[in-house]
Enzyme design. Sequence first.
Site, short mmCIF file in Angstrom:
data_model
loop_
_atom_site.label_atom_id
_atom_site.label_comp_id
_atom_site.label_asym_id
_atom_site.label_seq_id
_atom_site.Cartn_x
_atom_site.Cartn_y
_atom_site.Cartn_z
N HIS A 1 12.29 39.17 30.94
CA HIS A 1 11.95 37.94 31.65
C HIS A 1 12.23 38.06 33.16
O HIS A 1 11.60 37.38 33.96
CB HIS A 1 12.72 36.76 31.05
CG HIS A 1 12.14 36.31 29.74
ND1 HIS A 1 12.37 35.08 29.20
CD2 HIS A 1 11.32 36.93 28.87
CE1 HIS A 1 11.72 34.96 28.05
NE2 HIS A 1 11.08 36.09 27.82
N HIS B 1 9.61 43.21 20.15
CA HIS B 1 9.96 42.40 18.99
C HIS B 1 10.40 43.26 17.79
O HIS B 1 10.58 42.74 16.69
CB HIS B 1 8.79 41.47 18.64
CG HIS B 1 8.60 40.41 19.68
ND1 HIS B 1 7.53 39.55 19.71
CD2 HIS B 1 9.36 40.06 20.75
CE1 HIS B 1 7.63 38.74 20.76
NE2 HIS B 1 8.74 39.04 21.41
C1 HEM Z 1 12.38 36.86 21.85
C2 HEM Z 1 7.96 35.23 22.87
C3 HEM Z 1 6.77 39.55 24.67
C4 HEM Z 1 11.28 41.08 23.85
C5 HEM Z 1 11.29 36.04 22.03
C6 HEM Z 1 11.27 34.67 21.72
C7 HEM Z 1 10.04 34.21 21.98
C8 HEM Z 1 9.27 35.31 22.48
C9 HEM Z 1 9.52 32.80 21.80
C10 HEM Z 1 12.42 33.89 21.17
C11 HEM Z 1 13.50 33.52 22.15
C12 HEM Z 1 14.63 32.89 21.40
O1 HEM Z 1 14.37 31.85 20.78
O2 HEM Z 1 15.72 33.43 21.43
C13 HEM Z 1 7.24 36.28 23.40
C14 HEM Z 1 5.86 36.21 23.79
C15 HEM Z 1 5.52 37.41 24.29
C16 HEM Z 1 6.69 38.25 24.22
C17 HEM Z 1 4.98 34.96 23.68
C18 HEM Z 1 4.19 37.87 24.84
C19 HEM Z 1 3.04 37.50 24.33
C20 HEM Z 1 7.92 40.29 24.69
C21 HEM Z 1 8.06 41.55 25.35
C22 HEM Z 1 9.33 41.98 25.12
C23 HEM Z 1 9.98 40.99 24.32
C24 HEM Z 1 6.97 42.23 26.17
C25 HEM Z 1 10.00 43.24 25.60
C26 HEM Z 1 9.39 44.37 25.80
C27 HEM Z 1 11.92 40.10 23.14
C28 HEM Z 1 13.22 40.27 22.53
C29 HEM Z 1 13.54 39.04 21.94
C30 HEM Z 1 12.42 38.17 22.21
C31 HEM Z 1 14.06 41.52 22.51
C32 HEM Z 1 14.76 38.71 21.10
C33 HEM Z 1 15.84 38.06 21.89
C34 HEM Z 1 17.07 37.77 21.04
O3 HEM Z 1 17.18 38.29 19.94
O4 HEM Z 1 17.93 37.04 21.53
N1 HEM Z 1 10.06 36.43 22.51
N2 HEM Z 1 7.70 37.53 23.67
N3 HEM Z 1 9.11 39.97 24.10
N4 HEM Z 1 11.46 38.85 22.90
FE1 HEM Z 1 9.55 38.22 23.20
#
Ligand code: HEM
Length: 705
Positions: free
Chosen positions: A95, A258
């Site tokens: 982010h 993810h």
């Molecule tokens: C978590 C959306 C792309 C890595 C999340 C969460 C959402 C989300 C809604 C949940 C946040 C929470 O409730 O804790 C999206 C969308 C993406 C996207 C809409 C693009 C279309 C990415 C990318 C990465 C990424 C490009 C890294 C390369 C992560 C990680 C988490 C996460 C590691 C887990 C965080 C945790 O476990 O606390 N994402 N994401 N995301 N996202 Fe994405």
Amino acid sequence: TRYPLGMLLSTLTLCLMLVDAKCPVHFGRARAEDDGGILQAEPRRMLLEFDAAAVNKLDIDAVKADLKALFLDSKDSWPADFGNYGPLMIRMAWHCAGTYRQSDGRGGCDGGRQRFDPERSWADNVNLDKARGLLWPIKQKYGNALTWGDLIILAGDAAIESMGGPILGFCAGRVDDADGTASLPLGPSLDQEMVAPCSVNGECEAPLGASTMSLIYVNPEGPMAVPDPELSAPQIREVFGRMSMNDSETVALIGGGHAFGKVHGACPTGPGPSPAQQPWNPWPGTCGEGPMKGKGNNTFTSGFEGPWTTNPIRWDNEYFQNLLKYDWEVHVGPGGHHQWRPVNKDASDPDPVANIMMLTTDVALLKDPIYLELVKLFAANQTALDIAFSHAWYKLVTRDMGPYSRCLGDQVPPPQPFQAPLPPPPATKPDFKAVEKAITKALRTASSALPADMVGGKPYYGALFATLAWQCASNFRQTDYTGGCNGARIRFSPQKDWPQNVAMDSVLAVLEPIKASFPGLTYADLIVQAGSTALTNAKARKLKFCSGRSDASPDETPFPFQPPRVFSNKLVQLKDNAQVMGLTSREMVALQARLRSPSQQRRLGYSGSWTDNPSLLTNEYFKVLLNNDWVNVTSAAGQLEMKAVGTEGVYMMPTDLAVKWDPVFATIAQEFATDANAFLEAFAAGWNKLMIADRFKGPTGNECK
Ligand code: HEM
């Protein structure tokens, strides 16, 4: 929509109450060159505290070891999911970097502005204050050798590595900003409303990076929160494209990211007030009761709930396999938002996959034929995913740093295509005094390559040479350190085809005999020296010339440098371009008076220029601008231009008049009109700055200084 309209209003109220609060909306406190709060001249950087030598000496492996130990040390104040803070750190790093947008180079983690409003209070950054809080002991331990920007990215890298993921390397040298000023154009803010309003939140258009204000890219629930993966896929392609990511990078990043962690939405009541609304206890969480209220299993971050894979703290391609293996059905999760689960599995099912979920944006990857092929590739081939993800991640976190030469530290990978690498300059330099002599002669020698301007009945190329140097250098952006004349890419498409570069190839052709007669002379050095020689000849203050540029190869993959943006509001255009180029208001106003070729103005579609003698650099430009009344007219070629009332043949462009309309610019113009010396000094400062702006030596150094 997910954009908290109330946030801006309540923040405004809070800022009015707390005079010293770091307001996400700037109120224009008096400052030299301040323009009343909209589009300030320069973001404030903490250069004094940036210590390149210390950063270079930093033991990056030691920091990573400390980080990896920290990730496994769960604290009661914010318990780690699965006993590991790694996934939270990856989300924080992504982010921080993912705000980058190609349109104007703004955003990115250089500056570490996720710590400040507006970014820190974005709906997508809920609970990242906790992640940054966890890092403080490490920031404190390494002090100035480790900036917040570097630390945030390094935490993401270390987290990926610690869970078995691939990392290409680390480009250190992010310089921390002193506040969030440089993120105001990302919004929500008055600056953003001026420069890039979003008429339908959820469908925001470029130059804005994201589809939705205060989200990083897209709404995870689907466009306008409609859980339709078919509609989501094109939106993902559109916004990842705005961030300069192609399809393979996009799919690798989403699915690679993810592979880790989970989404949080334990109950429907939300995370509570943001830092802008409640700086003393931001996002306290409203789910659950007692000491664990709002944390652990009671966390509300995005409002979705569940992990993507059965082992969310291990790097693998299970995400892609899960996408393909199950049929996915939409339902409303415990956080009150639409999310997807494998068909025929619900919470009562003992199968571990009953627990996993996908977002609408994840399921979207199955609904686009190109994305689907990539999902199949990554599901079948872990090595292909490793390679694609490590490269895409490095690009994601590094592209706002600009060229390779800005990277510090001993873990920098070789130059990557997104860094627009240039070959080394020729080993032997020409005699630049002799080159200057040849240019001086060419100033007034007719050439068959292009008809000259005529001054006093004689050919004169000075204004054209100055224009060529300006066009070559002025696409420099201090926002992401791209552009500039080094490489002389103005010779190639797409730059050579930009409308404002019409006939620049012919001006270069006038200089071609000089290039041919001096071995070791690069086009880039020749263009800059020709511009500066012409200006010095036109009685500018002596301009510095610093040689050593190299020429990009004609065979390189065309680099998508962006043209300066054209706004319907020319005042906004001038100010925004100054800010993006890193020029102060004084420098920008002075440079408006650069030599202007009447013949080139006609080629650009205007009826003429404000002067028919472009061979002298004087403050006359400001007198003509301020002492005339102007009317809008349309040239025969259809260009909107301004004609001086009661004169014949005196024309200016709307951007010139913007100088007169803006009170700060007009004040500077008045000073220049009455003080030729002040003008010449400001002009030389601005010209010198721009001509060497792309000669990086580390993050803050310049090889010409
Ligand atoms: C978590 C959306 C792309 C890595 C999340 C969460 C959402 C989300 C809604 C949940 C946040 C929470 O409730 O804790 C999206 C969308 C993406 C996207 C809409 C693009 C279309 C990415 C990318 C990465 C990424 C490009 C890294 C390369 C992560 C990680 C988490 C996460 C590691 C887990 C965080 C945790 O476990 O606390 N994402 N994401 N995301 N996202 Fe994405």
